[in-house]
Design an enzyme around this catalytic site. Structure first.
Site, short mmCIF file in Angstrom:
data_model
loop_
_atom_site.label_atom_id
_atom_site.label_comp_id
_atom_site.label_asym_id
_atom_site.label_seq_id
_atom_site.Cartn_x
_atom_site.Cartn_y
_atom_site.Cartn_z
N ARG A 1 85.96 8.96 51.71
CA ARG A 1 87.36 8.60 52.01
C ARG A 1 87.41 7.50 53.06
O ARG A 1 88.25 6.60 52.99
CB ARG A 1 88.14 9.84 52.47
N LYS B 1 93.70 6.50 55.51
CA LYS B 1 93.71 7.20 56.81
C LYS B 1 93.49 6.15 57.89
O LYS B 1 92.36 5.91 58.34
CB LYS B 1 92.64 8.30 56.82
N GLU C 1 104.09 15.85 52.56
CA GLU C 1 103.10 16.64 53.31
C GLU C 1 103.64 16.86 54.71
O GLU C 1 104.75 16.44 55.02
CB GLU C 1 101.78 15.86 53.37
N1 PMP Z 1 97.80 14.68 55.85
C1 PMP Z 1 97.71 13.93 56.97
C2 PMP Z 1 98.79 12.98 57.27
C3 PMP Z 1 96.61 14.09 57.83
O1 PMP Z 1 96.51 13.35 58.94
C4 PMP Z 1 95.60 15.03 57.49
C5 PMP Z 1 94.37 15.19 58.34
N2 PMP Z 1 94.57 15.24 59.67
C6 PMP Z 1 95.76 15.80 56.33
C7 PMP Z 1 96.86 15.58 55.53
C8 PMP Z 1 94.72 16.80 55.94
O2 PMP Z 1 93.58 16.15 55.51
P1 PMP Z 1 92.13 16.78 55.69
O3 PMP Z 1 92.14 18.07 54.95
O4 PMP Z 1 91.22 15.78 55.08
O5 PMP Z 1 91.93 16.98 57.14
#
Ligand code: PMP
Length: 285
Positions: free
Chosen positions: A52, A151, A184
């Site tokens: 990622r 990200k 989300e």
């Molecule tokens: N959405 C956002 C906006 C995030 O910043 C994160 C991680 N901090 C997630 C979802 C969850 O992603 P992950 O399971 O890869 O931590």
């Protein structure tokens, strides 16, 4: 004694881990990052996070100065140097220092930073009682403006929504997309369960495709649940049987209300508890 930080191409003492005030990561939020867990000394889903990171970098035309193999090794080395058995890794790649201005050609020296530290968790009660959510008025970044799938170091969109959650006395807040659909939370993905079916918004709902989200989707399928990516509105959450969030730090957290409406019977549900246990088994194996 401070931490050992990986900076550039080697480990340095925390006190010496410094970057330029001209770094475009600082000046413009120009860079990408990952948050990764360490369980029992092992970097959890390391390859998924590295992939990622490289995809985020590719999307913003940032060339990570280390090969995948070298970066993987650097992460492992940083974890070992700090004797982290259960903790959290912050892996950051900035655009590097350059003169003022947005042109990426003004920068030459992308910086790789790896911090491996302990982790602060939600209190145990959050998992046994579940958390309440409120919908933020700040919508998630429009994918045509800044794709939420990247990200990036620019988290202001999420921070502005989180402020609304904090003001409402909550630790997380729900974010909708530009179409008014559920996207989300500010730092976590969202799932619901309705009539035994586990549902979560698809990547094109304008979400970060969480590594934990994908792991939980695989667990749900393995456990025999029907698992669907599903475009949802808040109505689907208000009327769901169960709801939970996933994230690297949060793992699997039950959600028991949204905007003052109890979800299901207002307690963490059986499917949520089952998936939470399965996730624990995966991470604490
Ligand atoms: N959405 C956002 C906006 C995030 O910043 C994160 C991680 N901090 C997630 C979802 C969850 O992603 P992950 O399971 O890869 O931590």
């Amino acid at each position: 004694m401070g931490l050992k930080i990986f900076l550039g191409d080697r480990l340095v003492d925390e006190a010496d881990a410094k970057i330029s005030v001209f770094d475009h990561g600082l000046l413009y939020g120009d860079g990408v990052f990952e948050g990764i867990r360490v369980y029992s000394g092992k970097v959890f889903l390391h390859e998924d996070h590295l992939q990622r990171l490289y995809e985020s970098a590719r999307a913003i035309r940032l060339e990570i100065p280390l090969s995948l193999d070298a970066l993987r090794k650097a992460v492992e080395e940083t974890v070992a140097a700090n004797s982290i058995s259960d903790g959290y890794i912050r892996l950051v790649v900035t655009r590097g220092a350059g003169s003022l201005g947005l042109d990426i050609r003004r920068t030459a020296n992308p910086q790789v930073i790896i911090i491996a530290d302990r982790i602060s968790l939600y209190p145990a009660e959050t998992y046994t009682k579940g958390m309440a959510l409120v919908t933020a008025s700040t919508i998630r970044n429009h994918p045509a403006a800044l794709s939420p799938r990247i990200k990036s170091l620019n988290y202001l969109n999420n921070i502005l929504a989180r402020i609304e959650g904090t003001d409402a006395g909550m630790v997380e807040a729900l974010m909708l997309n530009h179409r008014g659909e559920v996207a989300e939370c500010t730092g976590d993905n969202i799932f619901i369960i309705k009539n035994g079916v586990v549902k979560t918004p698809p990547p094109d709902a304008g979400i970060l495709e969480g590594i934990t989200r994908n792991a939980v989707m695989r667990l749900a399928i393995e456990a025999g649940y029907e698992m669907r990516e599903f475009v949802m509105t808040r109505h689907d959450i208000y009327t769901a049987d169960e709801c939970f969030l996933t994230g690297t730090a949060a793992e699997v957290v039950p959600v028991v209300s949204l905007d003052g409406r109890p979800i299901g019977d207002g307690k963490p549900g059986p499917v949520t508890k089952d998936l939470l246990e399965r996730f624990h088994a995966l991470t604490r194996a």
